[in-house]
Enzyme design. Structure first.
Site, PDB file in Angstrom:
ATOM      1  N   ASN A 191      -6.193  -3.209   1.525  1.00  0.00           N
ATOM      2  CA  ASN A 191      -6.127  -4.630   1.676  1.00  0.00           C
ATOM      3  C   ASN A 191      -7.653  -5.120   1.643  1.00  0.00           C
ATOM      4  O   ASN A 191      -8.542  -4.501   2.150  1.00  0.00           O
ATOM      5  CB  ASN A 191      -5.483  -4.802   2.898  1.00  0.00           C
TER       6      ASN A 191
ATOM      7  N   ARG B 144       0.661  -1.275   0.161  1.00  0.00           N
ATOM      8  CA  ARG B 144      -0.030   0.012  -0.120  1.00  0.00           C
ATOM      9  C   ARG B 144       0.809   1.104  -0.040  1.00  0.00           C
ATOM     10  O   ARG B 144       0.494   2.188  -0.507  1.00  0.00           O
ATOM     11  CB  ARG B 144      -0.953  -0.241   1.192  1.00  0.00           C
TER      12      ARG B 144
END
Length: 90
Positions: A37, A19
């Site tokens: 996620n 990320r």
């Protein structure tokens, strides 16, 4: 021409800095959207910009040291005209 895609990344994509790499890549490529996620171990991104920048974004993520992408699902979405940033969602 600005486009928006939902990209679902599969493989070794959680717990490897994905990320944060995506946020860095999006900022480098001047893209907007988000990354998060998923419960199944995948990572979803919505990314908005021109095709060349989006391709560069994916290439930067693929070059991540511990990231190992086995598959990417890509779906075109409607552009969000007022979006101004790329965020990491938790």
């Amino acid at each position: 021409m600005v486009k928006r895609y939902r990209l679902c990344f599969y493989g070794m994509v959680q717990g490897v800095g994905f990320r944060f790499t995506a946020r860095h890549a999006a900022n480098m490529c001047r893209l907007t959207g988000y990354v998060r996620n998923e419960y199944d171990g995948s990572v979803t991104c919505e990314v908005q910009g021109d095709d060349e920048s989006i391709d560069r974004f994916v290439a930067i993520i693929r070059s991540g040291r511990f990231i190992d992408i086995s598959d990417i699902d890509k779906k075109q979405l409607d552009v969000i005209p007022d979006e101004r940033s790329f965020e990491v969602r938790f």
